[in-house]
Design a protein around this motif. Structure first.
Motif, short mmCIF file in Angstrom:
data_model
loop_
_atom_site.label_atom_id
_atom_site.label_comp_id
_atom_site.label_asym_id
_atom_site.label_seq_id
_atom_site.Cartn_x
_atom_site.Cartn_y
_atom_site.Cartn_z
N LYS A 132 2.52 -11.77 10.37
CA LYS A 132 2.94 -10.38 10.59
C LYS A 132 4.21 -10.35 11.44
O LYS A 132 4.38 -11.18 12.34
CB LYS A 132 1.82 -9.62 11.31
N THR A 174 2.67 -13.41 3.30
CA THR A 174 2.45 -12.91 4.66
C THR A 174 2.87 -11.44 4.70
O THR A 174 3.40 -10.92 3.74
CB THR A 174 3.33 -13.67 5.69
N GLU A 175 2.63 -10.82 5.87
CA GLU A 175 3.17 -9.47 6.06
C GLU A 175 4.36 -9.52 7.01
O GLU A 175 4.55 -8.65 7.84
CB GLU A 175 2.08 -8.54 6.60
N ARG A 177 8.05 -8.98 7.37
CA ARG A 177 9.03 -8.22 6.58
C ARG A 177 10.44 -8.58 7.02
O ARG A 177 10.72 -8.73 8.21
CB ARG A 177 8.86 -6.73 6.82
N SER A 221 3.42 1.03 7.15
CA SER A 221 2.68 -0.21 7.38
C SER A 221 2.18 -0.83 6.08
O SER A 221 1.92 -2.02 6.01
CB SER A 221 1.52 0.04 8.33
N SER A 222 2.07 -0.02 5.02
CA SER A 222 1.52 -0.56 3.77
C SER A 222 2.62 -1.14 2.85
O SER A 222 2.32 -1.60 1.76
CB SER A 222 0.76 0.54 3.02
#
Ligand SMILES: NC(=O)c1ccc[n+]([C@@H]2O[C@H](COP(=O)([O-])OP(=O)(O)OC[C@H]3O[C@@H](n4cnc5c(N)ncnc54)[C@H](OP(=O)(O)O)[C@@H]3O)[C@@H](O)[C@H]2O)c1
Length: 238
Positions: A132, A174-175, A177, A221-222
């Motif tokens: 994240k 992963t998240e 970004r 967040s999505s």
């Protein structure tokens, strides 16, 4: 939208036009802010104005990989994880190819491209482990479109663009970004020493550019805002 309150946010280049405006807005939202810059006087001034604790303020030259790692180690010793890294550091040397020296070229590549690489090397691994994080970079419009007199600068920013898009491919599971902000001309100290005829009064203000960074810090967040483009009305290059 993700709320900024209590988020750990590091702003690289908080002494610059866009970096300072971003710092102001992000701090106003009660984020836990860390800042860097090279100009000690300006760094102290920004830290004082926005009430950033002294142990969260770092004099840092991003070309120096060892220094970058030391700052990363100090930050990671203090917090569980960094949520957001904003890279607002960079330099511009804009000259026709005939007057561009090898030193000019190396300097621009070192700060804009290698500096960004150094930041990724030190700050991405913990984000990858946590699966994240958010990294915001400013390749600028000259990271995807050419301009006369921008051979060195565009080379560095096209490089940043390609590097970040490649890294993004490695992060799909992963998240973490990667957000690229493509700004056209922004009226900031960036232009103070550039000998080129430009209409600074028609540029995007540093405040609006800072607001874009602040907005991107709170992206949904999505999903991920992979890129944003903002250009002056009179110079829409892409
Ligand atoms: N202004 C524009 O028109 C424009 C347009 C598109 C993209 N961008 C990009 O946006 C970013 C911010 O630009 P800006 O307009 O805010 O410029 P700026 O006002 O000149 O600020 C540049 C920032 O980068 C820092 N910096 C420069 N070299 C560094 C180094 N070696 N190590 C660490 N920090 C370094 C400066 O620190 P010190 O001042 O403390 O030395 C300053 O904080 C840059 O990447 C720039 O390329 C700008």
């Amino acid at each position: 939208m993700e709320l900024l309150a209590k988020k750990n946010v590091l702003i690289i280049g908080a002494t610059g036009g866009i970096g300072e405006e971003s710092t102001k807005l992000i701090k106003n939202n009660q984020a836990n802010v860390f800042i860097t810059g090279r100009d000690q006087k300006k760094l102290d001034q920004v830290a004082k104005e926005y009430e950033i604790p002294a142990d969260q303020v770092f004099k840092l030259d991003i070309v120096n990989a060892k220094q970058v790692q030391e700052v990363a180690d100090k930050i990671h010793a203090k917090i569980e994880k960094l949520d957001i890294l904003v890279n607002a550091a960079g330099i511009g040397i804009l000259k026709p190819i005939g007057s561009l020296t090898a030193e000019d070229f190396s300097k621009v590549i070192d700060v804009n491209l290698k500096g960004t690489f150094n930041l990724l090397t030190s700050f991405l691994p913990p984000m990858k482990s946590a699966k994240k994080g958010l990294i915001i970079n400013i390749p600028g419009v000259l990271g995807k479109t050419p301009m006369a007199g921008a051979a060195a600068y565009a080379a560095s920013k096209y490089g940043v663009n390609g590097m970040l898009k490649s890294v993004r491919e490695e992060l799909r599971r992963t998240e973490v970004r990667i957000t690229n902000l493509y700004l056209g001309g922004v009226d900031s100290p960036f232009w103070d020493n550039i000998d080129m005829k430009v209409n600074r009064d028609k540029f995007i203000t540093a405040r609006e550019a800072g607001r874009a960074v602040w907005f991107l810090c709170q992206q949904p967040s999505s999903g991920v805002v992979s890129e944003m483009v903002i250009q002056p009305f009179n110079h829409q290059a892409i």
